[in-house]
Every structure is written in structure tokens, then in C-alpha cells.
Design an enzyme around this catalytic site. Structure first.
Site, short mmCIF file in Angstrom:
data_model
loop_
_atom_site.label_atom_id
_atom_site.label_comp_id
_atom_site.label_asym_id
_atom_site.label_seq_id
_atom_site.Cartn_x
_atom_site.Cartn_y
_atom_site.Cartn_z
N THR A 126 9.97 13.33 -40.77
CA THR A 126 10.29 12.76 -39.47
C THR A 126 11.67 13.21 -38.98
O THR A 126 12.63 13.24 -39.75
CB THR A 126 10.25 11.23 -39.52
OG1 THR A 126 8.98 10.82 -40.01
CG2 THR A 126 10.48 10.62 -38.15
N PRO A 128 14.57 12.97 -35.47
CA PRO A 128 14.95 12.07 -34.38
C PRO A 128 14.15 12.28 -33.10
O PRO A 128 13.83 11.32 -32.39
CB PRO A 128 16.44 12.39 -34.17
CG PRO A 128 16.90 12.88 -35.50
CD PRO A 128 15.75 13.63 -36.08
N GLY A 131 9.29 12.42 -34.00
CA GLY A 131 8.41 11.29 -34.26
C GLY A 131 7.21 11.69 -35.10
O GLY A 131 7.33 12.37 -36.12
N PHE A 156 14.77 8.26 -40.90
CA PHE A 156 13.85 7.26 -41.47
C PHE A 156 13.30 7.73 -42.82
O PHE A 156 12.09 7.62 -43.08
CB PHE A 156 12.72 6.91 -40.50
CG PHE A 156 13.19 6.47 -39.15
CD1 PHE A 156 14.15 5.48 -39.03
CD2 PHE A 156 12.69 7.06 -38.00
CE1 PHE A 156 14.59 5.07 -37.78
CE2 PHE A 156 13.12 6.65 -36.75
CZ PHE A 156 14.09 5.65 -36.63
N GLU A 243 -2.12 9.01 -48.66
CA GLU A 243 -1.01 8.21 -48.14
C GLU A 243 -1.52 7.04 -47.30
O GLU A 243 -1.04 5.91 -47.43
CB GLU A 243 -0.08 9.09 -47.29
CG GLU A 243 1.13 8.35 -46.77
CD GLU A 243 2.09 9.24 -46.00
OE1 GLU A 243 3.12 8.73 -45.52
OE2 GLU A 243 1.82 10.46 -45.87
N GLY A 366 1.95 7.59 -40.26
CA GLY A 366 1.30 7.83 -38.97
C GLY A 366 1.08 6.51 -38.27
O GLY A 366 0.48 5.59 -38.83
N ASN A 368 -0.29 3.51 -35.86
CA ASN A 368 -1.69 3.12 -35.63
C ASN A 368 -2.25 3.73 -34.37
O ASN A 368 -3.47 3.93 -34.26
CB ASN A 368 -1.78 1.59 -35.60
CG ASN A 368 -1.73 0.99 -36.99
OD1 ASN A 368 -1.55 1.70 -37.97
ND2 ASN A 368 -1.89 -0.32 -37.07
N GLU A 369 -1.39 4.05 -33.41
CA GLU A 369 -1.87 4.75 -32.21
C GLU A 369 -2.37 6.15 -32.57
O GLU A 369 -3.38 6.63 -32.04
CB GLU A 369 -0.74 4.83 -31.17
CG GLU A 369 -0.42 3.51 -30.48
CD GLU A 369 0.27 2.51 -31.40
OE1 GLU A 369 0.14 1.30 -31.17
OE2 GLU A 369 0.95 2.95 -32.38
#
Length: 387
Positions: A126, A128, A131, A156, A243, A366, A368-369
Site C-alpha cells: 500500500t 499513500p 490505496g 499502513f 489472505e 482489499g 469490501n468495496e
């Protein structure tokens, strides 16, 4: 109804890990939450007792056990209400990249340390501004002679403070095809040019360290590439099934903890003739949540067996990931509602920690969208039966 048939050895392992959590981990939970870090010596204790990387082959120091041992660790951590002990990110998400794609020399160099807890791993995908869109990452890896020069940043990053070894995704700026530009690399944390950023203060999972990573002319040998050049995007996609399944297993176990604790609280309230337990609305809410959870657990356990059999269930694991994590958020919140004022008192009600911890489950692995996009794309592009 048992879908997974655990052996006596599985049950013994579960009991041993449960006892380890009760004696060596949970008494220190508040201390580590306040410090926002789990000490490295605890990782070594986990490894010494066989609770890290259980599926790694014996040739590399592992026990060569089946994936059910991994499921047991994930479930027991969630049922202990301590997602801050995020050991299965190391064991079941990051290390599998090494077991699947590393050279023999890389496996011998790193896997024994991963098994015993001397090496803590992180995966850095990930960015900045990228995403969930991995193809738009901008961190570069430029090959020069017998070295690779890495520049950019990642954010993150779970295990980012503690990590000793990073599976890094970066792109070749000369390759115009964004999917063919990405490669994976093994970067040791003490490599010059790599800097760990300030640790994030999160809503939940407080003792799980999360930070940024900065690469400034970070030089690694070409032998640090993991897998073929330009295959990084494909390799990342190949590992998403496990994952997301891991995430679903954890979410189901979190919901089980919330419901078991709430039902036990209501049983005591019923014995005390409290109005709380006699409420039909509360009883119906519990009935609805338990029914929902039973069905989701059956679905997830079926996927565990399919995954172990080597089947391609990426579509179904995407379904399970978004459904179970949404349910975990909803169940933890609803259980707190049922407890009235008691449900909001941190320290007295463990559901407060659970509510805070499960919030991130719908975001990592990932969002949920993204899961819904994957499902919809498959449904609309395929002629396969839905049943």
C-alpha cells in the site's frame, strides 16, 4: 454439524495454544496495548512453542503441518479477544510468499528464522496515493549492474516497527505496462536507505505495530528479487485467496466471541431475573445473530477445505471476506447495544475492544468495496451457474 474433522493432534494443539495465550499473552495485553507494541521476545516464545508458520516444511525448520493448524491459531487469537496479537499476518500472509516463490538460497536464509521468531516479516504494498489499486503504485526499483535501487514510500505497514524482513512490491519505471512493471523483493530492515516512520495510533489493535516505510536509494542485491522479474502483480494476486480466507476465519471467530460473551451475560441476567434478559426484542436479536453466524461459519469452513484441496475459490473467498467482516462489525455493535449502559464501559465490557478491533477487518486484504467489484465482475462476465 461439523464440517471440518479435526484430529486429536489438532485438538491438542488448540488446547496448548489456548493455554499459552492465557498464561503468556493475555496477562500482558493492557501493558502491550499501552506501549503499542508486542516485545520481540514474545515472538520468539511463539516460535519456540510452534505457534509461528506451522505449515513451513521440516527442511526449513518448520513442522510441515496442514493449514488447519493455522486456522486454529487464527481462531484462538480472535476468541481471546486480542487481535493486536497479529502473528498470523507473519505466518499466513507474508511468509507464504517466501515458501512459494523464493529460491532455495532465500528459503534457507530466511525461513528458519521466520519459524522460530528471530525474523518478523511484513508485506509492503500500500502507498499513500495508490490505496487498493496496486497497479498505480509509484515506488520504483531500478536495476543497476548487480544491484537494485529502490525509491519511494509505503504506508499502513502492519508489523512495520518490529519487522526484520519486508516483502516489497515496487515497479520498473521503464516498463509501460503497469501490471508487468511490478516485481517483488526481499528487503532486510537494516538495509541502508530504508527508514521506518512514526507509528500510527489506531482505533483498535493497539499493540499491533503499524507504520510507514521510506526508501531513499535503498540498495539491495539482484538476488533479493522474489520470483521472476515483472511477475509481482500476478504473484500478489495468487496469494490473495489465502489472505482473504484468513480474514474471514478471523472475522467469524470474532463474532463468536462477541455472541458467546453476550449470551453468557444474558444467561446470568436471566438467573438474576433482570428485565434485560426477558426482553423479547433482545432475545430475537440474539437468535438472528447466532443464526447468521452459524451459516457464515459453515460457508467459511467449507472454503477452508476447498483451499486445502488446492481449489480456486477466489470468488467465494471474496464473498466470505466482505460478508463475514461486515457481520463482525454489525454483531459487535448490536451486542453492545443489547447491554445498554454496560456496553459502553471500556475495561468492564470486553466487547468495546472487540468493536474497535474488528473495524479494520473490512479494510485490509482489499476493502469490501473491492470484494464486491470482484464478485460483480465475475458474475457478469461468466456464464457459469450461480449454484
Amino acid at each position: 454439524m461439523e464440517i471440518i474433522n479435526y484430529t486429536d493432534e489438532h485438538h491438542e494443539y488448540r488446547q496448548r495454544f489456548r493455554s499459552f495465550l492465557e498464561t503468556d499473552i493475555l496477562p500482558h495485553k493492557n501493558q502491550w496495548d499501552n506501549a503499542q507494541l508486542i516485545p520481540k521476545d514474545i515472538w520468539k516464545k511463539l516460535g519456540k512453542n510452534g505457534f509461528l508458520c506451522p505449515t513451513v516444511e521440516k527442511a526449513y525448520g518448520g513442522a510441515g503441518q496442514d493449514f488447519l493448524y493455522s486456522v486454529i491459531v487464527i481462531e484462538e487469537i480472535a476468541r481471546a479477544n486480542y487481535l493486536g496479537l497479529f502473528a498470523y499476518l507473519h505466518s499466513e500472509v507474508v511468509v507464504p510468499y517466501i515458501t512459494a516463490y523464493a529460491t532455495e538460497a532465500q528459503k534457507m536464509a530466511y525461513l528458519p528464522g521466520c519459524v522460530v521468531g528471530d525474523i518478523i516479516t511484513a508485506v509492503a504494498m500500500t502507498e499513500p496515493d495508490a490505496g487498493s489499486d496496486l497497479a498505480s503504485m509509484v515506488t520504483t526499483a531500478v536495476e543497476q549492474d548487480d544491484h537494485i535501487i529502490i525509491n519511494g514510500s509505503k504506508t499502513f505497514i502492519s508489523n512495520g516497527v518490529n519487522c526484520d524482513l519486508i516483502v516489497l512490491a515496487a515497479r520498473d519505471p521503464q516498463e509501460k505496462n503497469p501490471h508487468k512493471a511490478i516485481s517483488l523483493f526481499l528487503v532486510e530492515a537494516d538495509t541502508p536507505g530504508l527508514k521506518k516512520g512514526v507509528q500510527f495510533e489506531k482505533m483498535g489493535m493497539h499493540s499491533q505495530d503499524t507504520t510507514e516505510l521510506f526508501f531513499n536509494n535503498c540498495k539491495i542485491p539482484v538476488s533479493g528479487r522474489l520470483g521472476p522479474k515483472g511477475a509481482g502483480f500476478k504473484l500478489l494476486m495468487n496469494k490473495l485467496q489465502q489472505e482473504r480466507l484468513v480474514c474471514a476465519v478471523s472475522a467469524v471467530a470474532c463474532s463468536e466471541f462477541c455472541l458467546e460473551w453476550t449470551v453468557n451475560y444474558f444467561r446470568q441476567a436471566l438467573a438474576d431475573k433482570s428485565h434485560l434478559a426477558r426482553s423479547q426484542a433482545s432475545q430475537f436479536a440474539l437468535a438472528e445473530m447466532v443464526t447468521e453466524l452459524k451459516m457464515e461459519k459453515a460457508f467459511v469452513n467449507g472454503l477452508v477445505l476447498s483451499h486445502m484441496a488446492g481449489e480456486n475459490v477466489i470468488l467465494e473467498t471474496s464473498m466470505a471476506k466482505f460478508s463475514t467482516t461486515d457481520s463482525a462489525k454489525r454483531i459487535s455493535s448490536r451486542c453492545m447495544d443489547l447491554l445498554e449502559e454496560m456496553g459502553g464501559i471500556e475495561g468492564n465490557c470486553p466487547l468495546v475492544d472487540a468493536f474497535n478491533d474488528v473495524r479494520v477487518l473490512s479494510i485490509y486484504a482489499g476493502t469490501n468495496e473491492i470484494m464486491k467489484q470482484i464478485i460483480a465482475k465475475e458474475l457478469l462476465s461468466s456464464s457459469k451457474s450461480l449454484c
